[in-house]
Design an enzyme around this catalytic site. Structure first.
Site, PDB file in Angstrom:
ATOM      1  N   SER A 168       0.822  -1.203   0.000  1.00  0.00           N
ATOM      2  CA  SER A 168       0.000   0.000   0.000  1.00  0.00           C
ATOM      3  C   SER A 168       0.859   1.258   0.000  1.00  0.00           C
ATOM      4  CB  SER A 168      -0.972  -0.031   1.183  1.00  0.00           C
ATOM      5  OG  SER A 168      -1.945   0.963   1.072  1.00  0.00           O
ATOM      6  N   ASP A 219      -2.070   6.393  -3.894  1.00  0.00           N
ATOM      7  CA  ASP A 219      -0.913   5.674  -3.353  1.00  0.00           C
ATOM      8  C   ASP A 219      -0.480   4.578  -4.337  1.00  0.00           C
ATOM      9  OD1 ASP A 219      -2.913   3.800  -2.951  1.00  0.00           O
ATOM     10  OD2 ASP A 219      -2.319   3.308  -0.912  1.00  0.00           O
ATOM     11  N   ASP A 242      -0.635   1.369  -4.762  1.00  0.00           N
ATOM     12  CA  ASP A 242      -1.549   0.348  -5.283  1.00  0.00           C
ATOM     13  C   ASP A 242      -2.918   0.927  -5.606  1.00  0.00           C
ATOM     14  OD1 ASP A 242      -2.115   0.621  -2.510  1.00  0.00           O
ATOM     15  OD2 ASP A 242      -3.092  -1.335  -2.482  1.00  0.00           O
ATOM     16  N   ASP A 270      -5.370   2.291  -3.996  1.00  0.00           N
ATOM     17  CA  ASP A 270      -6.605   2.080  -3.230  1.00  0.00           C
ATOM     18  C   ASP A 270      -6.907   3.287  -2.342  1.00  0.00           C
ATOM     19  OD1 ASP A 270      -4.621   1.632  -1.309  1.00  0.00           O
ATOM     20  OD2 ASP A 270      -5.597  -0.130  -0.448  1.00  0.00           O
TER      21      ASP A 270
END
Length: 575
Positions: free
Chosen positions: A146, A305, A307, A309
C-alpha cells in the site's frame, strides 16, 4: 524452536537465493536485527501480511509468500475440487519483488492443482478486487504494501466476494498458514513447469476493459461533466505506482480534458525516488503536484498511493496556494455531493445507506441524516464495509451509496469490494466540476459544509514502536488504558467508554453497561461531555499505535484549539 534455531535452519538451507544468503551473513553481525527477523512470523492484520523485505520469518521474501500461499492452497483443498477449479486471481504493484512474489504464489497454487490468474503487469488493488468477482474466482491475492515506504512489501488475501477476508475466514486461513511449519520446504512448480502449466493463466487487457466499463457508472451527472470537463484544471500524481494507466483512461473516459499527470511521478519506481513516503495522507507527497499545479493554475490536485486504493487531494485556497484535505473532509465532500445529486435527480433510494469506520468523522453522519440516509458504522478495515455490502446484496435491505474510512479509503460503486482510488478520482473530479460551475472551489464547498453542519475537526496521532520491544510497549499501552480508564481528557469528562475487545459499552454516570454487536477488535473509544470523542487502536499492519481525536465546534479556531488540548492530554497520558 528458538529464533536462533530458526536462523540456523535458514543459514543451512541449500536452495536459498544468493541475496538472502548474503543478508543472513550480515544479520549475524547484528544480533538485535537478527532476532527481529526471526523471533516471530509475520501475521495477518486488518489488511493482510505486510513487512520489510529481507531474510527471515518476520520479513517479506519468497519463502514467507510461499508459506502464506501454501496455507491458502490447503484451505482451498479442504473446500473441494470446484473451489480449486475456480482458482485465485493475483495482481501486484510497483514495489521491489512484487512480480516475483506474484509468480511464487501462482507456482505454489499450481502445485496443488489450483488455477491461478496472474495479471501480465502491475495493476491497482481495486482491479484485483473486481477481477475476483469478474472471473468467479474463489480468492484473490494482491502483492502490495500500500502506502508504506520502499523497504516494505505485503500480501493481501481476498474472499470470493472481492473483499479482503473477514475475521472468521482470515482466522481459518491463518491456522492453515501456521500449520506450514517450515516455509523453506514448501513445494512449488519449477520455472520451466510454470511456463508449460495450464494452471497459470496470464490476464490483462480484457479485465481492464470490463473494469473501465463498470467505472462509467461512477459518474452521476454526465451533462455536468460534458459542460465543465473542458474547464476543470486537474493535476494527478500516481506517486510512482499503479494508478496511472487506469486513472488516465478513467478521466478521459468520463470526459475530463484538462488534466495533467506529474511527469516525474508517472513512472513506476519501487524506490519512490521523488517522495519520502508514497502516502497521499502526507503533505510532502504533494510537493511535485503543487509545483505543477501552481504552474498550470490547477483547481484540484489528486494523488493516489502505489496500489491505487487510497486517494488524497489538495484544494486551491483563495490566495492561490494549496491545502491538503484530510480523509474525513474528502469523505464529507463526496457524501454531500452523492446524496444531493441523487436527491435532485430523483434517484436517491428510500433505503439508501452510507458506511464508515468507527474512527471516521461524525460529520458524515450529520450529512446522511439531512438526506434521510442511514449511516452504519463498522470496525476499521475495509473488509467490514465489504461484508455489509455483501449482506445488502443478499437481503436487499439497503442500497449502498458510499463507503469510506478516514485513512483516505473510498468506494462509490460496489463492483469493487475494497477501497478504490480510481473511482474516487473520477467522482472527486466531478464534484470539483460542480463547484467550479458555481464559481467555487472544493475549499469553498468544504466551508459551506462546515457552515451548515458545524466545524468538525479530526486528527490522528500515529506512534511508531518497532521491533519486539515496540510490540510489547503497544500491548502495555493498551492494557494501561483498559486498567486505568481515563475519566477525562483535557479536563473534559468522559461520558461513555466503548471497549471493542470486551464488546461492552459503559456509561460513566451510572455504570450502566450494554453489549456491542461488532466482532471483537482491540479498540477503545471514549465519548466526551462536549460531543468530542477519542479512540485508541494498534495498527493491524504496521508497528504503530494510533490515537484518533474528533471534535465539533462553532468555529474553526475553536475546533483547532480543542484538538490541540486533546493532543496534549494524550501525550501526557502516554509519556
Amino acid at each position: 524452536m528458538s529464533w536462533q534455531q530458526v536462523y540456523e535452519q535458514w543459514l543451512n538451507e541449500e536452495n536459498l537465493p544468493e541475496n538472502l544468503k548474503a543478508e543472513l551473513k550480515d544479520l549475524n553481525e547484528d544480533p538485535e536485527k537478527c532476532e527481529d527477523a526471526f523471533y516471530a512470523p509475520l501475521e495477518f492484520g486488518t489488511a493482510g501480511m505486510r513487512g520489510i523485505l529481507g531474510a527471515g520469518i518476520n520479513r517479506m521474501n519468497i519463502f514467507t509468500v510461499r508459506q502464506a500461499t501454501e496455507g491458502l492452497a490447503r484451505f482451498m483443498d479442504a473446500q473441494g475440487i470446484e473451489v480449486k477449479r475456480r482458482g485465485v486471481a493475483i495482481a501486484y504493484d510497483s514495489r521491489h519483488m512484487s512480480p516475483e512474489f506474484a509468480m511464487e504464489a501462482a507456482k505454489t497454487l499450481a502445485q496443488h492443482n489450483i488455477q491461478a490468474y496472474v495479471f501480465e503487469s502491475l495493476r491497482p488493488t481495486p482491479e484485483l478486487s473486481f477481477a475476483v468477482r469478474h472471473l468467479n474466482a474463489f480468492s484473490g491475492i494482491m502483492i502490495t504494501a500500500s502506502h508504506n515506504p520502499a523497504a516494505y512489501n505485503g500480501y493481501k488475501v481476498y474472499g470470493e466476494d472481492g473483499g479482503q477476508m473477514p475475521p472468521a475466514d482470515a482466522d481459518a486461513l491463518t491456522k492453515y498458514v501456521r500449520a506450514v511449519e517450515n516455509p523453506l520446504k514448501v513445494e512449488v512448480l519449477s520455472e520451466n513447469e510454470a511456463q508449460m502449466s495450464d494452471l497459470i493463466t496470464i490476464i490483462g487487457e480484457e479485465v481492464d476493459a470490463e473494469y473501465l466499463k463498470e467505472l462509467q457508472t461512477v459518474t452521476i451527472n454526465q451533462a455536468l461533466i460534458d459542460e465543465m470537463g473542458k474547464e476543470l484544471k486537474l493535476v494527478y500524481t500516481p506517486l510512482h505506482g499503479t494508478g496511472k494507466m487506469l486513472g488516465e483512461k478513467a478521466l478521459q473516459q468520463a470526459g475530463f480534458e484538462k488534466f495533467v499527470i506529474v511527469p516525474e511521478q508517472a513512472v513506476a519506481d519501487p524506490n519512490f525516488t521523488t517522495v519520502k513516503s508514497p502516502n497521499p495522507e502526507e503533505h510532502s507527497a504533494f510537493e511535485y503536484a503543487i509545483r505543477l499545479g501552481e504552474k498550470e493554475g490547477a483547481d484540484l490536485l489528486i494523488a493516489t498511493d502505489p496500489d491505487a486504493d487510497r486517494l488524497g487531494a489538495a484544494v486551491r485556497l483563495p490566495d492561490g496556494t494549496y491545502q491538503v484535505l484530510t480523509g474525513n473532509q474528502l469523505g464529507a465532500i463526496m457524501i454531500q455531493y452523492i446524496l444531493k445529486a441523487h436527491q435532485q435527480a430523483g434517484t436517491l433510494p428510500e433505503n439508501a445507506v452510507v458506511l464508515k469506520s468507527i474512527v471516521s468523522s461524525e460529520l458524515a453522519t450529520e450529512i446522511a441524516k439531512k438526506y434521510d440516509t442511514k449511516m452504519v458504522n463498522v470496525l476499521t478495515g475495509f473488509k467490514f464495509i465489504a461484508e455489509k455490502i455483501q449482506q445488502y446484496e443478499v437481503d436487499q435491505s439497503q442500497s449502498f451509496m458510499f463507503g469510506f474510512e478516514e485513512s483516505y479509503g473510498y468506494l462509490v460503486k460496489p463492483f469493487v469490494r475494497d477501497k478504490d482510488a480510481i473511482q474516487a478520482l473520477v467522482l472527486l473530479a466531478e464534484v470539483a466540476a460542480y463547484y467550479k460551475k458555481e464559481g467555487k472551489t472544493l475549499y469553498d464547498g468544504l466551508q459551506d459544509i462546515f457552515e451548515e453542519y458545524g466545524y468538525f475537526e479530526e486528527k490522528t496521532i500515529s506512534v511508531t514502536l518497532s521491533g519486539i520491544e515496540g510490540s510489547e510497549k503497544i500491548k502495555a499501552l493498551m492494557a494501561k488504558f483498559r486498567e486505568e480508564a481515563p475519566k477525562a481528557f483535557a479536563e473534559v469528562p468522559v461520558t461513555q467508554t466503548e471497549d471493542f475487545k470486551a464488546l461492552i459499552r459503559v456509561t460513566t454516570a451510572d455504570g450502566h453497561s450494554e453489549a456491542l454487536k461488532t466482532p471483537p477488535a482491540d479498540v477503545l473509544k471514549y465519548y466526551l461531555e462536549d460531543g468530542s470523542w477519542i479512540a485508541i487502536r494498534p495498527s493491524g499492519t504496521e508497528p504503530k499505535i494510533k490515537f484518533y481525536i474528533a471534535t465539533r465546534a462553532a468555529s474553526q479556531e475553536e475546533a483547532d484549539q480543542k484538538i490541540k488540548e486533546f493532543e496534549e492530554a494524550i501525550n501526557t497520558l502516554t509519556a
